[in-house]
Design a protein around this motif. Structure first.
Motif, PDB file in Angstrom:
ATOM      1  N   ILE A  94      72.338  43.868  46.934  1.00 20.41           N
ATOM      2  CA  ILE A  94      71.793  42.524  47.054  1.00 20.41           C
ATOM      3  C   ILE A  94      72.940  41.651  47.540  1.00 20.41           C
ATOM      4  CG2 ILE A  94      71.195  40.563  45.635  1.00 20.41           C
ATOM      5  CD1 ILE A  94      69.352  42.231  44.097  1.00 20.41           C
ATOM      6  N   THR A  95      72.660  40.777  48.495  1.00 15.81           N
ATOM      7  CA  THR A  95      73.762  40.007  49.063  1.00 15.81           C
ATOM      8  C   THR A  95      73.833  38.603  48.491  1.00 15.81           C
ATOM      9  OG1 THR A  95      72.311  39.358  50.843  1.00 15.81           O
ATOM     10  CG2 THR A  95      73.707  41.277  51.223  1.00 15.81           C
ATOM     11  N   ASP A  96      72.952  38.274  47.573  1.00 16.31           N
ATOM     12  CA  ASP A  96      72.929  36.915  47.056  1.00 16.31           C
ATOM     13  C   ASP A  96      73.001  36.983  45.538  1.00 16.31           C
ATOM     14  OD1 ASP A  96      71.425  33.984  48.117  1.00 16.31           O
ATOM     15  OD2 ASP A  96      71.858  34.373  46.032  1.00 16.31           O
ATOM     16  N   GLU A 111      65.459  42.539  44.915  1.00 14.82           N
ATOM     17  CA  GLU A 111      65.055  41.693  46.030  1.00 14.82           C
ATOM     18  C   GLU A 111      66.279  41.029  46.621  1.00 14.82           C
ATOM     19  OE1 GLU A 111      62.306  38.709  44.783  1.00 14.82           O
ATOM     20  OE2 GLU A 111      60.877  40.240  44.167  1.00 14.82           O
ATOM     21  N   ASP A 112      66.269  40.885  47.925  1.00 10.52           N
ATOM     22  CA  ASP A 112      67.341  40.099  48.522  1.00 10.52           C
ATOM     23  C   ASP A 112      66.902  38.644  48.596  1.00 10.52           C
ATOM     24  OD1 ASP A 112      69.790  39.498  49.568  1.00 10.52           O
ATOM     25  OD2 ASP A 112      69.819  41.255  50.841  1.00 10.52           O
ATOM     26  N   ALA A 113      67.802  37.796  49.071  1.00  5.21           N
ATOM     27  CA  ALA A 113      67.569  36.362  49.001  1.00  5.21           C
ATOM     28  C   ALA A 113      66.254  35.960  49.659  1.00  5.21           C
ATOM     29  CB  ALA A 113      68.725  35.626  49.639  1.00  5.21           C
ATOM     30  N   ASN A 114      65.901  36.625  50.749  1.00  8.01           N
ATOM     31  CA  ASN A 114      64.667  36.219  51.437  1.00  8.01           C
ATOM     32  C   ASN A 114      63.425  36.907  50.869  1.00  8.01           C
ATOM     33  OD1 ASN A 114      64.987  38.778  52.410  1.00  8.01           O
ATOM     34  ND2 ASN A 114      65.514  38.172  54.488  1.00  8.01           N
ATOM     35  N   GLY A 115      63.566  37.551  49.732  1.00 12.29           N
ATOM     36  CA  GLY A 115      62.402  38.127  49.079  1.00 12.29           C
ATOM     37  C   GLY A 115      62.113  39.562  49.486  1.00 12.29           C
ATOM     38  N   THR A 116      62.875  40.094  50.435  1.00 15.92           N
ATOM     39  CA  THR A 116      62.668  41.482  50.850  1.00 15.92           C
ATOM     40  C   THR A 116      63.084  42.412  49.711  1.00 15.92           C
ATOM     41  OG1 THR A 116      63.592  40.684  52.915  1.00 15.92           O
ATOM     42  CG2 THR A 116      63.054  43.022  52.809  1.00 15.92           C
ATOM     43  N   VAL A 117      62.253  43.405  49.418  1.00 14.79           N
ATOM     44  CA  VAL A 117      62.635  44.388  48.410  1.00 14.79           C
ATOM     45  C   VAL A 117      63.594  45.374  49.070  1.00 14.79           C
ATOM     46  CG1 VAL A 117      61.815  46.261  46.951  1.00 14.79           C
ATOM     47  CG2 VAL A 117      60.539  44.123  47.076  1.00 14.79           C
TER      48      VAL A 117
HETATM   49  C1  LIG Z   1      65.941  39.593  54.903  1.00 13.59           C
HETATM   50  O1  LIG Z   1      67.327  39.615  55.081  1.00 13.59           O
HETATM   51  C2  LIG Z   1      67.842  40.871  55.508  1.00 13.59           C
HETATM   52  C3  LIG Z   1      69.315  40.744  55.617  1.00 13.59           C
HETATM   53  O2  LIG Z   1      69.837  40.142  54.484  1.00 13.59           O
HETATM   54  C4  LIG Z   1      67.222  41.249  56.830  1.00 13.59           C
HETATM   55  O3  LIG Z   1      67.692  42.520  57.210  1.00 13.59           O
HETATM   56  C5  LIG Z   1      65.731  41.269  56.703  1.00 13.59           C
HETATM   57  O4  LIG Z   1      65.156  41.538  57.945  1.00 13.59           O
HETATM   58  C6  LIG Z   1      65.235  39.949  56.175  1.00 13.59           C
HETATM   59  N1  LIG Z   1      63.809  40.075  55.958  1.00 13.59           N
HETATM   60  C7  LIG Z   1      62.961  39.097  56.245  1.00 13.59           C
HETATM   61  C8  LIG Z   1      61.534  39.361  55.946  1.00 13.59           C
HETATM   62  O5  LIG Z   1      63.339  38.052  56.742  1.00 13.59           O
END
Ligand SMILES: *[C@@H]1O[C@H](CO)[C@@H](O)[C@H](O)[C@H]1NC(C)=O
Ligand SMILES: *[C@@H]1O[C@H](CO)[C@@H](O)[C@H](O)[C@H]1NC(C)=O
Ligand SMILES: *[C@@H]1O[C@H](CO)[C@@H](O)[C@H](O)[C@H]1NC(C)=O
Ligand SMILES: *[C@@H]1O[C@H](CO)[C@@H](O)[C@H](O)[C@H]1NC(C)=O
Ligand SMILES: *[C@@H]1O[C@H](CO)[C@@H](O)[C@H](O)[C@H]1NC(C)=O
Ligand SMILES: *[C@@H]1O[C@H](CO)[C@@H](O)[C@H](O)[C@H]1NC(C)=O
Ligand SMILES: *[C@@H]1O[C@H](CO)[C@@H](O)[C@H](O)[C@H]1NC(C)=O
Ligand SMILES: *[C@@H]1O[C@H](CO)[C@@H](O)[C@H](O)[C@H]1NC(C)=O
Ligand SMILES: *[C@@H]1O[C@H](CO)[C@@H](O)[C@H](O)[C@H]1NC(C)=O
Length: 886
Positions: A94-96, A111-117
């Motif tokens: 996770i980067t955040d 989950e990463d910051a933008n909600g992506t699992v």
């Molecule tokens: C979310 O962020 C990651 C990188 O941190 C990126 O690879 C990914 O495509 C992003 N997903 C969306 C849905 O924006």
């Protein structure tokens, strides 16, 4: 104007020393149950630890290894030694630090910051009932019958702990580095016959059964590797020992494959102690030159007892960080190179050489002569070099990636001759003179152009210097200072608010500060604001104008007035800090302008303005309940990010509805953070001492308690109550003798109808809480269109935020979690809120000063000077620009 005598001259020092106290998520023991979320931010007080095994020996944490802030892992740590023994998402950190790991009935996900699992456990047939961390260090998902659905012991990363078993075919893979836990180049493989260390997937460099520490008990097929208090074992399927390496008794052992490829076996007297018994730990391979890269690629390793000496062999004289390189004129052939064979040749390393892999791999060809060995290498694309043993007529190929060579002259002397495949460069061939001509043809114009640039550049810089010297004539640059300040760790970050007393302005236009946002000229600012045509607000710093960038995006241009002797460099240093803060809930700084005494900040434009407008004097539609909840959560996240998310901790000091901006699409952003430095010295003296706006000022502003992030939490609690209630916490008609917010854009709010009664809403809310009557607290204009549970939650969170003792207020991260429902809701403590009664009474009538004074006299902790200030405070605050609402 009240005497602006600084209330606490030593506040700056206090600020520096102000330490964050724990109040964040409570660490659970042994079990957590769905639904649960943990982020580094939520558990920042325990450095991410959210779960402990019942003995405390192991901890589960959101772990940012080596203190970095870019990669967080769901990890199991051995608590006493801090060793990370397992990581869930090693390939997908996770980067955040605010992004969560969630435990739900479906399993664990990251989950990463933008909600992506980015990582999750596989799907299970039955729902997950708990996540359990056993005293063995095993992290398991259990179903309703306590059956194991999934466990960390089945998915080892780079470590094995006592009572964990690594089956044949399994492996431990090293991490890339101490801070990046992704799989590196080394692995420990358990095979049917042995445990081996390999590099780059195939090249062996150690075998357990070959090592002096081990004894082979019998022949048999290995089913597991295991480590326990008495040693390291390779076991058959029936648990009989095949190979063992016995060690002195210990309570716990951890086998870990290090980033350098060494296998480290550490021992602990007991699972929950950090002390190690006699042996102190074993490292394999134990000899210095046995690692593939003991001297880097192409280095020459000479054994020296247990240690080693690294040199570069004659054909590769150029030493660099990761090994040696050939001298100019030849290029190593890359792996898989199969091009024109005429171009390949071989560089001799001489004799007395061995290669790490020789010991474990059979020769590629036996009974060969030197030329057939070379021919074999030449015909094989993956061959990068060969070693030929003339005494045994053996031919070995070096493949995939070149490692270090071992000097065998010092030890047994039985060495080989080594050769490395290279491609000769054209320069060494006969047409060298023509290539030299080409070189000159290319270089000459480049050199001339370069000289031209240097001369012109020097002229420009010199003329600017002269101009600046005339204008300012002060001391030389302090760019080192700037660099240091930019790199402060979060721990020392409250220093952000501290002014440099040595305040000289070197006024340079050539100041170079990394990370500065766009710098505009004043002409550009005039163009974008249409000569300051549309004023959209005014605040303590100055007016705010609407503008448009050439690309068509709208901006808000804030004119900072009264900057006095503020140095340009300091201004720009702050700008660089603010400009580098990017968060979806923080207003983005697009650029700035500094020319002469002009200081302007260009922010993104938030088309719905500040929260006070729709909340206190809705010309448009009323803010519905759902929006209010979303605003509360958004603002909380923004503040949490300011406090913990950036390298420098930033305390806002002026949290109020006027500084929460809204835009279409449900955008909620905190404005005006990090500006405390842009004031004249006397302003800043006041400002740092009493930066906030009346009504949102925490009690510690008036006492000798440090100003910390929890001071913002108090202001946020006040804002929450106003969101619930839809009015200012204190009705405007209750005069404090000076027309507070007279320069504010929000003007007066309703409330005059309630004159004479107790109008201090925080007190009303406290009483409502005590009586369990939450619904009555909600904005009557909503006519019941509220969610009862959410009103209760918001009021309770708000009251927790108002606790008199800052240390008992939750952190902003926890506040955000509680509002979202991902953190357990705290209970407000009535005894920590008693001061609200004083505030309520004190400010409700004309005798406020006296009431306050008496109250304070009764309290021994407050000093005489504080009281003096107290009585002067309301009038001072109301007449001062500094209280300025924007
Ligand atoms: C979310 O962020 C990651 C990188 O941190 C990126 O690879 C990914 O495509 C992003 N997903 C969306 C849905 O924006
Ligand atoms: C270590 O763990 C044991 C139980 O395994 C417990 O009794 C003991 O108190 C623990 N010691 C410490 C220092 O935590
Ligand atoms: C599961 O284990 C816990 C303690 O480890 C125990 O309290 C609980 O009763 C067990 N549940 C079942 C269904 O066995
Ligand atoms: C060891 O394990 C790694 C990781 O899966 C694998 O790439 C490699 O081929 C294995 N090596 C041996 C000798 O089994
Ligand atoms: C460790 O494991 C070996 C092999 O299974 C066994 O013989 C030995 O007794 C164990 N030692 C401890 C302390 O459990
Ligand atoms: C080398 O290591 C062995 C065991 O690891 C130790 O007994 C020996 O003293 C060491 N020798 C030197 C010269 O350090
Ligand atoms: C080993 O000794 C031989 C003969 O003395 C010499 O030619 C060779 O260069 C030496 N090798 C190394 C690696 O020093
Ligand atoms: C080397 O061996 C090959 C066959 O393996 C043979 O054809 C060749 O003549 C030998 N070269 C020398 C120099 O002995
Ligand atoms: C090159 O050599 C390796 C091992 O000696 C062998 O596995 C591989 O098949 C060879 N490749 C070719 C193209 O001959």
């Amino acid at each position: 104007m009240g005497r602006p005598s600084p209330i606490r001259p030593h506040l700056l020092l206090v600020l520096l020393l102000g330490v964050l106290r724990s109040d964040a998520g409570t660490v659970r023991t042994e079990l957590v149950t769905p639904d649960f979320a943990a982020s580094y931010l939520l558990f920042i007080d325990t450095l991410g630890v959210f779960l402990r095994s019942s003995s405390g020996a192991f901890e589960a944490a959101v772990h940012g290894p080596a203190g970095q802030q870019d990669r967080y892992y769901l990890a199991v740590l051995h608590a006493p030694s801090g060793t990370c023994v397992w990581a869930a998402n090693r390939a997908a950190p996770i980067t955040d630090r605010a992004a969560p790991f969630r435990l739900s009935s479906a399993g664990v996900s990251a989950e990463d910051a933008n909600g992506t699992v980015v990582w999750s456990t596989p799907p299970f047939a039955s729902p997950v009932a708990a996540l359990r961390l056993a005293d063995s260090g095993n992290l398991a998902l259990l179903d309703g019958q306590n059956g194991t659905l999934w466990q960390s012991f089945d998915r080892p990363t780079d470590s094995l702990v006592s009572s964990q078993r690594l089956p044949a075919g399994g492996f431990l893979a090293s991490a890339v580095s101490a801070s990046d836990l992704a799989e590196g180049d080394y692995s420990l493989n358990v095979t049917a016959a042995d445990a081996v260390l390999t590099w780059m997937g195939s090249s062996l460099y150690w075998r357990l059964s070959n090592d002096a520490i081990s004894i082979k008990d019998r022949e048999g097929t290995v089913a597991y590797m295991a480590v326990n208090g008495t040693g390291l074992y390779l076991l058959a399927a029936d648990d009989t020992v095949i190979v063992q390496a016995t060690m002195p008794p210990a309570g716990l052992r951890i086998v870990q494959l290090g980033v350098d490829g060494k296998l480290q076996i550490s021992s602990f007297a007991s699972a929950n102690s950090s002390s190690s018994p006699m042996d102190g730990g074993i490292v394999a391979p134990s000899r210095g030159c046995a690692l593939p890269l003991s001297c880097g690629a192409l280095g020459l390793c000479t054994p020296d007892g247990n240690a080693s000496i690294c040199t570069c062999p004659p054909p590769f004289p150029t030493a660099h960080d990761d090994g040696c390189a050939p001298s100019v004129g030849s290029t190593l052939l890359p792996d898989g190179y199969c091009g024109g064979r005429s171009a390949t040749s071989y560089l001799s390393l001489g004799s007395g050489i061995a290669y790490y892999a020789n010991k474990f791999s059979p020769p590629a060809m036996a009974g060969s002569n030197a030329s057939s060995c070379q021919a074999l290498c030449s015909s094989n694309c993956s061959c990068l070099g060969y070693l030929y043993d003339s005494s045994s007529l053996s031919c070995y190929l070096a493949q995939h990636q070149l490692a270090s060579f071992i000097n065998t002259n010092a030890s047994n002397g039985a060495g080989m001759s080594g050769y490395i495949k290279v491609q000769s460069s054209p320069r060494s061939s006969s047409d060298s003179s023509s290539s030299n001509k080409t070189l000159i043809a290319i270089l000459l114009p480049t050199i001339i152009a370069f000289l031209l640039v240097v001369v012109v550049g020097a002229f420009v810089i010199a003329s600017r210097r002269r101009k600046d010297e005339q204008r300012v004539g002060r001391r030389a640059s302090r760019s080192r200072d700037v660099q240091l300040r930019r790199q402060r760790s979060p721990g020392s970050a409250s220093a952000h608010l501290v002014r440099d007393l040595d305040n000289d302005d070197d006024g340079d236009d050539d100041i170079v500060i990394p990370g500065l946002p766009t710098r505009f000229t004043h002409d550009e600012i005039e163009a974008m604001t249409n000569s300051y045509r549309t004023k959209i607000g005014a605040g303590g710093f100055g007016a705010v104008y609407k503008g448009e960038l050439p690309d068509g995006s709208l901006v808000a241009v804030k004119k900072i007035e009264g900057v006095g002797t503020q140095g340009k460099r300091e201004f720009m240093t702050e700008i660089a800090v603010i400009g580098n803060i990017h968060h979806v809930n923080l207003v983005r700084l697009r650029g700035f302008c500094t020319e002469g005494h002009r200081r302007l900040l260009v922010y993104e434009y938030m088309n719905r303005g500040s929260l006070d407008r729709p909340l206190f004097r809705p010309a448009g539609p009323l803010l519905e309940w759902k929006e209010r909840v979303d605003i509360a959560i958004g603002a909380a996240r923004g503040l949490a990010y300011l406090h913990f998310g950036c390298n420098q901790r930033i305390i806002h000091c002026d949290v109020k509805p006027e500084n929460i901006l809204l835009a279409d699409g449900g955008q909620v952003k905190i404005a005006d953070f990090g500006l405390a430095k842009f004031l004249t010295p006397e302003q800043s003296g006041l400002f740092t001492t009493m930066r906030g706006t009346r009504g949102y000022l925490a009690p510690e502003w008036l006492t000798n308690t440090a100003i910390t992030d929890r001071t913002d939490v108090y202001g946020f609690g006040m804002v929450l109550l106003e969101l619930v209630h839809g009015r200012k916490n204190r009705s405007e008609h209750v005069s404090d003798g000076g027309g507070e917010d007279s320069n504010s854009s929000n003007g007066t709010a309703g409330g005059s109808s309630r004159g004479g009664r107790n109008d201090y809403f925080p007190l009303v809310a406290l009483e409502g809480h005590e009586g369990g009557r939450y619904a009555e607290l909600a904005d009557p204009r909503l006519e019941g269109r509220v969610v009862g549970k959410e009103v209760e939650r918001m009021v309770k969170v708000a009251l927790c935020c108002l606790h008199e003792d800052p240390h008992t207020r939750p952190s902003m991260a926890v506040v955000a979690g509680m509002l979202e429902g991902t953190m357990e809701l705290g209970e407000p403590r009535a005894q920590a809120l008693g001061f609200l009664r004083l505030y309520g009474r004190g400010f409700a009538g004309p005798s406020e000063g006296n009431v306050m004074k008496q109250a304070m006299v009764g309290d021994r902790t407050r000093s005489e000077t504080t009281m003096t200030t107290m009585s002067g405070w309301p009038s001072y605050m109301s007449s001062s620009q500094l209280s300025g609402a924007r």
